[in-house]
Design an enzyme around this catalytic site. Structure first.
Site, PDB file in Angstrom:
ATOM      1  N   ASN A   1       0.819  -1.232   0.000  1.00 31.23           N
ATOM      2  CA  ASN A   1       0.000   0.000   0.000  1.00 31.23           C
ATOM      3  C   ASN A   1       0.836   1.257   0.000  1.00 31.23           C
ATOM      4  O   ASN A   1       0.420   2.288  -0.497  1.00 31.23           O
ATOM      5  CB  ASN A   1      -1.003  -0.028   1.151  1.00 31.23           C
ATOM      6  CG  ASN A   1      -0.337  -0.112   2.516  1.00 31.23           C
ATOM      7  OD1 ASN A   1       0.808  -0.511   2.641  1.00 31.23           O
ATOM      8  ND2 ASN A   1      -1.062   0.294   3.542  1.00 31.23           N
TER       9      ASN A   1
ATOM     10  N   GLU B   1       4.147  -3.648  12.420  1.00 29.54           N
ATOM     11  CA  GLU B   1       3.122  -2.630  12.134  1.00 29.54           C
ATOM     12  C   GLU B   1       2.001  -3.339  11.401  1.00 29.54           C
ATOM     13  O   GLU B   1       2.136  -3.651  10.218  1.00 29.54           O
ATOM     14  CB  GLU B   1       3.717  -1.522  11.256  1.00 29.54           C
ATOM     15  CG  GLU B   1       4.886  -0.791  11.867  1.00 29.54           C
ATOM     16  CD  GLU B   1       4.489   0.042  13.078  1.00 29.54           C
ATOM     17  OE1 GLU B   1       5.373   0.452  13.825  1.00 29.54           O
ATOM     18  OE2 GLU B   1       3.271   0.258  13.268  1.00 29.54           O
TER      19      GLU B   1
ATOM     20  N   CYS C   1      -3.400   1.477   6.906  1.00 31.33           N
ATOM     21  CA  CYS C   1      -3.708   0.865   8.203  1.00 31.33           C
ATOM     22  C   CYS C   1      -4.211   1.892   9.199  1.00 31.33           C
ATOM     23  O   CYS C   1      -4.696   1.540  10.262  1.00 31.33           O
ATOM     24  CB  CYS C   1      -2.481   0.158   8.756  1.00 31.33           C
ATOM     25  SG  CYS C   1      -1.078   1.260   8.911  1.00 31.33           S
TER      26      CYS C   1
ATOM     27  N   GLU D   1       8.116   3.434  14.613  1.00 31.25           N
ATOM     28  CA  GLU D   1       8.885   3.786  13.410  1.00 31.25           C
ATOM     29  C   GLU D   1       8.891   5.294  13.246  1.00 31.25           C
ATOM     30  O   GLU D   1       7.862   5.949  13.446  1.00 31.25           O
ATOM     31  CB  GLU D   1       8.270   3.108  12.172  1.00 31.25           C
ATOM     32  CG  GLU D   1       8.393   1.578  12.251  1.00 31.25           C
ATOM     33  CD  GLU D   1       8.059   0.876  10.946  1.00 31.25           C
ATOM     34  OE1 GLU D   1       7.010   1.192  10.344  1.00 31.25           O
ATOM     35  OE2 GLU D   1       8.850   0.020  10.519  1.00 31.25           O
TER      36      GLU D   1
HETATM   37  N1  LIG Z   1      -0.656  -2.411   8.400  1.00 32.43           N
HETATM   38  C1  LIG Z   1      -0.542  -2.091   7.142  1.00 32.43           C
HETATM   39  O1  LIG Z   1      -0.016  -1.041   6.766  1.00 32.43           O
HETATM   40  C2  LIG Z   1      -1.038  -3.036   6.125  1.00 32.43           C
HETATM   41  C3  LIG Z   1      -2.044  -3.912   6.429  1.00 32.43           C
HETATM   42  N2  LIG Z   1      -2.482  -4.776   5.481  1.00 32.43           N
HETATM   43  C4  LIG Z   1      -3.581  -5.676   5.807  1.00 32.43           C
HETATM   44  O2  LIG Z   1      -3.255  -6.953   5.283  1.00 32.43           O
HETATM   45  C5  LIG Z   1      -4.307  -7.391   4.427  1.00 32.43           C
HETATM   46  C6  LIG Z   1      -3.760  -8.248   3.348  1.00 32.43           C
HETATM   47  O3  LIG Z   1      -2.875  -7.443   2.559  1.00 32.43           O
HETATM   48  P1  LIG Z   1      -1.606  -8.123   2.021  1.00 32.43           P
HETATM   49  O4  LIG Z   1      -0.767  -7.329   1.142  1.00 32.43           O
HETATM   50  O5  LIG Z   1      -2.045  -9.464   1.512  1.00 32.43           O
HETATM   51  O6  LIG Z   1      -0.795  -8.194   3.364  1.00 32.43           O
HETATM   52  P2  LIG Z   1       0.164  -9.362   3.776  1.00 32.43           P
HETATM   53  O7  LIG Z   1       0.341  -9.199   5.225  1.00 32.43           O
HETATM   54  O8  LIG Z   1      -0.298 -10.643   3.228  1.00 32.43           O
HETATM   55  O9  LIG Z   1       1.546  -8.990   2.997  1.00 32.43           O
HETATM   56  C7  LIG Z   1       2.412  -8.029   3.494  1.00 32.43           C
HETATM   57  C8  LIG Z   1       3.838  -8.474   3.140  1.00 32.43           C
HETATM   58  O10 LIG Z   1       4.076  -9.716   3.790  1.00 32.43           O
HETATM   59  C9  LIG Z   1       4.499 -10.703   2.827  1.00 32.43           C
HETATM   60  N3  LIG Z   1       4.072 -12.007   3.300  1.00 32.43           N
HETATM   61  C10 LIG Z   1       2.860 -12.580   3.194  1.00 32.43           C
HETATM   62  N4  LIG Z   1       2.860 -13.790   3.781  1.00 32.43           N
HETATM   63  C11 LIG Z   1       4.120 -13.982   4.277  1.00 32.43           C
HETATM   64  C12 LIG Z   1       4.782 -15.033   4.989  1.00 32.43           C
HETATM   65  N5  LIG Z   1       4.136 -16.154   5.339  1.00 32.43           N
HETATM   66  N6  LIG Z   1       6.087 -14.871   5.341  1.00 32.43           N
HETATM   67  C13 LIG Z   1       6.751 -13.734   4.996  1.00 32.43           C
HETATM   68  N7  LIG Z   1       6.187 -12.710   4.316  1.00 32.43           N
HETATM   69  C14 LIG Z   1       4.887 -12.845   3.970  1.00 32.43           C
HETATM   70  C15 LIG Z   1       3.858 -10.243   1.547  1.00 32.43           C
HETATM   71  O11 LIG Z   1       4.519 -10.803   0.424  1.00 32.43           O
HETATM   72  C16 LIG Z   1       4.067  -8.735   1.657  1.00 32.43           C
HETATM   73  O12 LIG Z   1       5.390  -8.423   1.322  1.00 32.43           O
HETATM   74  C17 LIG Z   1      -4.907  -6.078   3.908  1.00 32.43           C
HETATM   75  O13 LIG Z   1      -6.224  -6.277   3.430  1.00 32.43           O
HETATM   76  C18 LIG Z   1      -4.860  -5.238   5.160  1.00 32.43           C
HETATM   77  O14 LIG Z   1      -5.963  -5.591   5.979  1.00 32.43           O
HETATM   78  C19 LIG Z   1      -1.925  -4.868   4.235  1.00 32.43           C
HETATM   79  C20 LIG Z   1      -0.934  -3.963   3.891  1.00 32.43           C
HETATM   80  C21 LIG Z   1      -0.436  -2.971   4.812  1.00 32.43           C
HETATM   81  O1  LIG Z   2       0.952   1.068   6.240  1.00 35.47           O
HETATM   82  C1  LIG Z   2       0.289   2.066   6.216  1.00 35.47           C
HETATM   83  O2  LIG Z   2      -0.910   2.109   5.987  1.00 35.47           O
HETATM   84  C2  LIG Z   2       1.043   3.335   6.475  1.00 35.47           C
HETATM   85  O3  LIG Z   2       1.785   3.144   7.650  1.00 35.47           O
HETATM   86  C3  LIG Z   2       0.106   4.467   6.633  1.00 35.47           C
HETATM   87  S1  LIG Z   2       0.938   5.971   6.689  1.00 35.47           S
HETATM   88  O4  LIG Z   2       2.191   5.837   7.445  1.00 35.47           O
HETATM   89  O5  LIG Z   2       1.227   6.367   5.298  1.00 35.47           O
HETATM   90  O6  LIG Z   2      -0.018   6.831   7.343  1.00 35.47           O
END
Ligand SMILES: NC(=O)C1=CN([C@@H]2O[C@H](COP(=O)(O)OP(=O)(O)OC[C@H]3O[C@@H](n4cnc5c(N)ncnc54)[C@H](O)[C@@H]3O)[C@@H](O)[C@H]2O)C=CC1
Ligand SMILES: O=C(O)[C@H](O)CS(=O)(=O)O
Length: 483
Positions: free
Chosen positions: A156, A254, A288, A462
């Protein structure tokens, strides 16, 4: 792709100082607005991941000997190069992630701000001298880099989440193996090209692509890797935490959020609507810290909803390169299906559709900006991270009810409050269980403040004056026998 500097676009991974081009088995990266293939990324083998870890270990012995000031110079140069190449970096981001070009340019500035901030913090890895408890002793605390770190970043914010992890790690004297999201690898690779140009020594940073689970397992199992820094879903955060426990690694997580946006009767409604638009619809709601639940006090509910509808009606959904687009596509079809499911369930359980905008009929993973009212705490949309441009509005009566609703979630990342009541603000600062609270402010993300959550939104900070410590160990040294 029309770049000023085409060499920034790398269909390759960066392993131990060499670029390894994608082969026939490379994985396609898709433009979420058009479905077109942007390029291919390599599927590295386990051996190549281990090569990156080994190179990071070798490079650590030299990189940690650079003075803070020397490391600062590299980070500062990297920041300058990112800003100088903002147009190309933003174009690459919009192609692979879909966000409107202006938002992508803002993210590049945000990403560069972490490089700049930690170029300054690199000179401040201060230790402590403690007055000795016994005569003849000297007591010191020295700060030392953790060592080889792994960073795993989401799609994202394909650039800012990279520098928000890599900058403090390098500033502290650590070396890094970075795994970007498979949906958005080219932003990370472009930043890596600029890191090389900034003078980062070979092996200090590797950027690897391929099977996420395999890479995660290799990084977590490695005794060389001493820290994992992750941004992404809570589910994956839990997996990594479990895997990293086998070698007791440092962790920064995070994770997901479920941000409440509480509007009281005494709020400045125009300010609240402006904040709502910025926080809810930034990145098409895929952050997030986006508002997930609007909690509006009964006395202003109808006026707030009317103003919010009028504001949302000004949003324009389209390709991030199209003039006037303010809402890009969601990252993929699964994301559209998830948001559709959440909205359908809410409507089936009694929510009302106050507004639903149009989307382009040209394909792409677009979702219409939507306003729902009559949302209740029992609905899935109030408990799961929406990660889409949907405003879910719930009405409340008392402050106690608002606090109970706001805290009724396993997440604890960001919360927002609009009120002009000073003592209420001070009360809520303490009563809301969130790592980040915006009070009459929705744009809370900055490199100078500690970003991080509590509960199942993770831990670690962070950015800010706290960020460097995530990559430093505090070593206590006690000298005795000093005459
Ligand atoms: N806190 C935040 O900023 C974010 C939260 N999310 C949440 O996660 C949900 C799913 O989005 P995704 O992109 O699919 O997030 P994800 O958590 O599946 O992926 C994030 C990163 O983790 C990696 N990853 C996935 N499974 C892994 C594993 N078993 N071991 C090591 N790395 C792994 C992915 O390749 C990517 O680089 C979103 O709908 C949202 O709810 C997603 C992106 C950012
Ligand atoms: O992962 C995210 O959604 C980002 O941390 C949000 S922000 O830092 O751009 O507000």
């Amino acid at each position: 792709m029309n770049l000023k500097d085409p060499s920034l676009f790398r269909e390759a991974a960066f392993v131990a100082g060499t670029w390894r081009a994608a082969q026939e088995d490379g994985v396609a990266v898709i433009n979420p607005a058009t479905g077109a293939t942007v390029g291919k990324q390599p599927s590295l083998s386990q051996r190549e991941i281990e090569t990156a870890i080994g190179a990071a270990r070798e490079a650590f012995s030299q990189w940690r000997e650079f003075t803070g000031k020397e490391r600062a110079a590299v980070l500062r140069r990297w920041a300058e190069l990112a800003i100088a190449n903002v147009d190309d970096l933003a174009a690459i981001m919009t192609l692979e992630q879909g966000k409107p070009l202006n938002e992508a340019k803002s993210e590049i500035a945000y990403a560069a701000s972490f490089l700049e901030w930690f170029s300054e913090e690199a000179k401040r890895g201060y230790g402590h001298t403690i007055p000795e408890p016994k005569r003849g002793q000297r007591v010191r605390v020295v700060k030392e880099p953790v060592g080889v770190c792994a960073a795993i970043t989401p799609w994202n914010f394909p650039s800012a989440m990279v520098t928000r992890k890599v900058a403090p790690a390098l500033a502290a004297g650590c070396t890094v193996v970075l795994k970007p999201a498979p949906q958005t690898p080219f932003s990370a690779m472009a930043l890596c090209v600029l890191a090389e140009r900034a003078g980062l020594p070979k092996g200090v940073l590797s950027v690897v692509t391929g099977d996420a689970e395999m890479i995660g397992e290799v990084l977590c199992a490695s005794e060389t890797v001493r820290k994992i820094s992750f941004t992404g879903s809570t589910a994956v955060g839990k997996t990594l935490m479990a895997q990293a426990s086998r070698t007791i690694k440092r962790l920064s997580l995070e994770l997901g959020g479920n941000a409440p946006f509480i509007v009281f009767d005494d709020a400045d409604l125009d300010a609240a609507v402006s904040g709502a638009l910025a926080s809810k619809f930034r990145n098409a709601g895929q952050t997030c810290v986006c508002v997930n639940r609007f909690l509006v006090q009964r006395g202003v509910h109808d006026r707030f909803v009317a103003k919010l509808r009028d504001a949302v009606a000004t949003l324009r959904v389209g390709d991030g390169f199209a003039e006037g687009s303010t809402i890009g596509p969601l990252i993929n079809s699964a994301a559209v299906e998830k948001v559709t499911r959440l909205v359908s369930e809410a409507l089936a359980r009694g929510a009302s559709l106050a507004l639903e905008m149009d989307t382009p009929k040209t394909g792409g993973h677009f979702y219409p900006p939507t306003v729902l009212t009559g949302v209740t705490a029992e609905m899935t949309i109030a408990n799961d991270e929406i990660f889409g441009p949907v405003a879910a509005v719930t009405c409340f009566d008392s402050e106690d009810e608002a606090v109970a609703l706001a805290n009724a979630t396993r997440y604890g990342l960001a919360a927002y409050v609009y009120t002009r009541h000073l003592t209420r603000s001070l009360r809520l600062e303490r009563r809301l269980d969130y790592g980040i609270i915006g009070i009459n402010e929705a744009m809370i993300s900055t490199e100078v403040a500690p970003f991080g959550g509590m509960k199942e939104s993770g831990f670690g900070k962070e950015g800010s004056f706290l960020g460097l410590d995530e990559y430093l160990d505090s070593k206590y040294v006690c000298y005795g026998g000093i005459a």
